[in-house]
Design a protein around this motif. Structure first.
Motif, PDB file in Angstrom:
ATOM      1  N   VAL A  63       0.881  -1.166   0.000  1.00 17.47           N
ATOM      2  CA  VAL A  63       0.000   0.000   0.000  1.00 17.47           C
ATOM      3  C   VAL A  63       0.918   1.215   0.000  1.00 17.47           C
ATOM      4  CG1 VAL A  63      -1.822   1.265   1.186  1.00 17.47           C
ATOM      5  CG2 VAL A  63      -1.803  -1.237   1.263  1.00 17.47           C
ATOM      6  N   GLY A  64       0.928   1.960  -1.101  1.00 14.43           N
ATOM      7  CA  GLY A  64       1.860   3.079  -1.227  1.00 14.43           C
ATOM      8  C   GLY A  64       3.279   2.554  -1.256  1.00 14.43           C
ATOM      9  N   SER A  65       4.130   3.115  -0.419  1.00 10.89           N
ATOM     10  CA  SER A  65       5.516   2.639  -0.311  1.00 10.89           C
ATOM     11  C   SER A  65       5.704   1.794   0.941  1.00 10.89           C
ATOM     12  CB  SER A  65       6.487   3.826  -0.310  1.00 10.89           C
ATOM     13  OG  SER A  65       6.569   4.385  -1.604  1.00 10.89           O
ATOM     14  N   VAL A  66       4.641   1.118   1.360  1.00  6.56           N
ATOM     15  CA  VAL A  66       4.687   0.247   2.535  1.00  6.56           C
ATOM     16  C   VAL A  66       4.356  -1.178   2.093  1.00  6.56           C
ATOM     17  CG1 VAL A  66       3.786  -0.198   4.851  1.00  6.56           C
ATOM     18  CG2 VAL A  66       3.893   2.159   3.996  1.00  6.56           C
ATOM     19  N   ILE A  67       5.304  -2.075   2.291  1.00  8.86           N
ATOM     20  CA  ILE A  67       5.045  -3.495   2.048  1.00  8.86           C
ATOM     21  C   ILE A  67       4.589  -4.082   3.374  1.00  8.86           C
ATOM     22  CG2 ILE A  67       5.988  -5.716   1.342  1.00  8.86           C
ATOM     23  CD1 ILE A  67       8.096  -4.163  -0.286  1.00  8.86           C
ATOM     24  N   ASP A  98      11.227  -7.380  -4.908  1.00  7.32           N
ATOM     25  CA  ASP A  98      11.221  -6.563  -6.126  1.00  7.32           C
ATOM     26  C   ASP A  98       9.816  -6.478  -6.722  1.00  7.32           C
ATOM     27  OD1 ASP A  98      13.942  -6.161  -5.791  1.00  7.32           O
ATOM     28  OD2 ASP A  98      14.516  -7.601  -7.359  1.00  7.32           O
ATOM     29  N   HIS A  99       9.053  -7.573  -6.672  1.00  9.25           N
ATOM     30  CA  HIS A  99       7.669  -7.578  -7.143  1.00  9.25           C
ATOM     31  C   HIS A  99       6.852  -6.532  -6.372  1.00  9.25           C
ATOM     32  CE1 HIS A  99       3.780  -9.387  -8.394  1.00  9.25           C
ATOM     33  NE2 HIS A  99       3.411  -9.106  -7.155  1.00  9.25           N
ATOM     34  N   GLU A 100       6.960  -6.575  -5.047  1.00  7.26           N
ATOM     35  CA  GLU A 100       6.211  -5.619  -4.221  1.00  7.26           C
ATOM     36  C   GLU A 100       6.715  -4.192  -4.436  1.00  7.26           C
ATOM     37  OE1 GLU A 100       3.450  -6.396  -2.805  1.00  7.26           O
ATOM     38  OE2 GLU A 100       3.666  -8.547  -3.083  1.00  7.26           O
ATOM     39  N   HIS A 101       8.005  -4.037  -4.632  1.00  7.15           N
ATOM     40  CA  HIS A 101       8.586  -2.709  -4.895  1.00  7.15           C
ATOM     41  C   HIS A 101       8.019  -2.131  -6.196  1.00  7.15           C
ATOM     42  CE1 HIS A 101      11.908   0.037  -6.207  1.00  7.15           C
ATOM     43  NE2 HIS A 101      11.660   0.488  -4.993  1.00  7.15           N
ATOM     44  N   ARG A 102       7.811  -2.981  -7.209  1.00  8.63           N
ATOM     45  CA  ARG A 102       7.212  -2.499  -8.466  1.00  8.63           C
ATOM     46  C   ARG A 102       5.767  -2.035  -8.230  1.00  8.63           C
ATOM     47  NH1 ARG A 102      11.014  -6.227 -10.515  1.00  8.63           N
ATOM     48  NH2 ARG A 102       9.684  -8.070 -10.312  1.00  8.63           N
ATOM     49  N   HIS A 103       5.059  -2.681  -7.293  1.00 14.39           N
ATOM     50  CA  HIS A 103       3.711  -2.190  -6.955  1.00 14.39           C
ATOM     51  C   HIS A 103       3.794  -0.787  -6.341  1.00 14.39           C
ATOM     52  CE1 HIS A 103       1.344  -5.589  -8.094  1.00 14.39           C
ATOM     53  NE2 HIS A 103       1.858  -6.412  -7.188  1.00 14.39           N
ATOM     54  N   PHE A 122      -5.086   3.760  -8.000  1.00 12.36           N
ATOM     55  CA  PHE A 122      -4.571   2.397  -8.106  1.00 12.36           C
ATOM     56  C   PHE A 122      -5.603   1.393  -7.593  1.00 12.36           C
ATOM     57  CE2 PHE A 122      -2.450  -1.323  -6.282  1.00 12.36           C
ATOM     58  CZ  PHE A 122      -1.711  -1.767  -7.373  1.00 12.36           C
ATOM     59  N   TRP A 123      -6.272   1.701  -6.476  1.00  8.19           N
ATOM     60  CA  TRP A 123      -7.195   0.735  -5.874  1.00  8.19           C
ATOM     61  C   TRP A 123      -8.316   0.314  -6.809  1.00  8.19           C
ATOM     62  CZ3 TRP A 123      -6.057   4.630  -1.822  1.00  8.19           C
ATOM     63  CH2 TRP A 123      -4.976   4.220  -1.018  1.00  8.19           C
ATOM     64  N   PRO A 124      -9.112   1.235  -7.355  1.00 10.05           N
ATOM     65  CA  PRO A 124     -10.176   0.755  -8.253  1.00 10.05           C
ATOM     66  C   PRO A 124      -9.613   0.124  -9.528  1.00 10.05           C
ATOM     67  CG  PRO A 124     -10.146   3.166  -8.201  1.00 10.05           C
ATOM     68  CD  PRO A 124      -9.204   2.689  -7.133  1.00 10.05           C
ATOM     69  N   ALA A 125      -8.519   0.666 -10.047  1.00  9.82           N
ATOM     70  CA  ALA A 125      -7.931   0.091 -11.261  1.00  9.82           C
ATOM     71  C   ALA A 125      -7.442  -1.329 -11.000  1.00  9.82           C
ATOM     72  CB  ALA A 125      -6.782   0.974 -11.758  1.00  9.82           C
ATOM     73  N   TYR A 126      -6.822  -1.544  -9.836  1.00  5.00           N
ATOM     74  CA  TYR A 126      -6.315  -2.866  -9.483  1.00  5.00           C
ATOM     75  C   TYR A 126      -7.464  -3.857  -9.345  1.00  5.00           C
ATOM     76  CZ  TYR A 126      -3.853  -6.612  -7.106  1.00  5.00           C
ATOM     77  OH  TYR A 126      -3.331  -7.834  -6.772  1.00  5.00           O
ATOM     78  N   TRP A 127      -8.558  -3.453  -8.698  1.00  6.85           N
ATOM     79  CA  TRP A 127      -9.673  -4.381  -8.496  1.00  6.85           C
ATOM     80  C   TRP A 127     -10.417  -4.677  -9.790  1.00  6.85           C
ATOM     81  CZ3 TRP A 127      -9.198  -7.642  -4.985  1.00  6.85           C
ATOM     82  CH2 TRP A 127      -8.473  -7.324  -3.831  1.00  6.85           C
ATOM     83  N   VAL A 128     -10.473  -3.719 -10.698  1.00  5.71           N
ATOM     84  CA  VAL A 128     -11.043  -4.001 -12.024  1.00  5.71           C
ATOM     85  C   VAL A 128     -10.151  -5.015 -12.747  1.00  5.71           C
ATOM     86  CG1 VAL A 128     -11.453  -3.004 -14.323  1.00  5.71           C
ATOM     87  CG2 VAL A 128     -12.326  -1.844 -12.288  1.00  5.71           C
TER      88      VAL A 128
END
Length: 158
Positions: free
Chosen positions: A52-56, A75-80, A91-97
């Motif tokens: 969430v943001g820059s917090v894994i 690295d995967h989470e860092h790309r998020h 990001f939230w609605p786009a991710y859930w779509v």
């Protein structure tokens, strides 16, 4: 550095810190300016970590995530986090779509999710080559069910 500033300004890192605070996760510093909230206790989402943001946020410890054996997962989470920098709260609605599209077409939340694909499916623990659901494959025709991979040893197209 820019990613951290953007996620701070767009409020997504603040949201990640709030999730950590509410769930009593401990904040640690990670690599590349990312924060790690260790000890997340809620049952959802079922993943070992999410961003969430820059917090894994992880159920495990920061040292577990920062171990060299899990570099690809980090690295995967860092790309998020970079995706949050670009889209902010959108990001939230786009991710859930994207999750819905992926699930509807393959039965996996991540296999055809553009955000998970760009973060690295395999590194995130997602299947990388799922066929379309049968009903959708029938709509698209026979070419939709074929994989783009060639059998080992087959020549490249001329």
């Amino acid at each position: 550095m820019t990613r951290g500033v953007l996620t701070a300004l767009n409020g997504t890192t603040g949201t990640g810190l709030l999730v950590a605070l509410i769930t009593r996760a401990k904040i640690r510093r990670g690599r590349h300016g990312v924060l790690i909230a260790e000890g997340y206790r809620l049952p959802i989402p079922p993943a070992s970590c999410f961003t969430v943001g820059s917090v894994i946020i992880t159920r495990r410890s920061a040292s577990w995530l920062l171990d060299e054996q899990r570099r690809e997962l980090f690295d995967h989470e860092h790309r998020h986090a970079a995706q949050y920098a670009l889209l902010g709260p959108l990001f939230w609605p786009a991710y859930w779509v994207a999750c819905g599209y992926s699930y509807a077409t393959t039965g996996s939340w991540g296999a055809r999710n553009v955000f998970e694909r760009r973060a690295g499916l395999e590194a995130g623990g997602y299947p990388t080559d799922l066929p379309l659901r049968p009903w959708l494959a029938r709509l698209k025709g026979p070419s939709a069910t074929r994989s783009n991979r060639r059998p080992p040893g087959s020549p490249s197209p001329g």
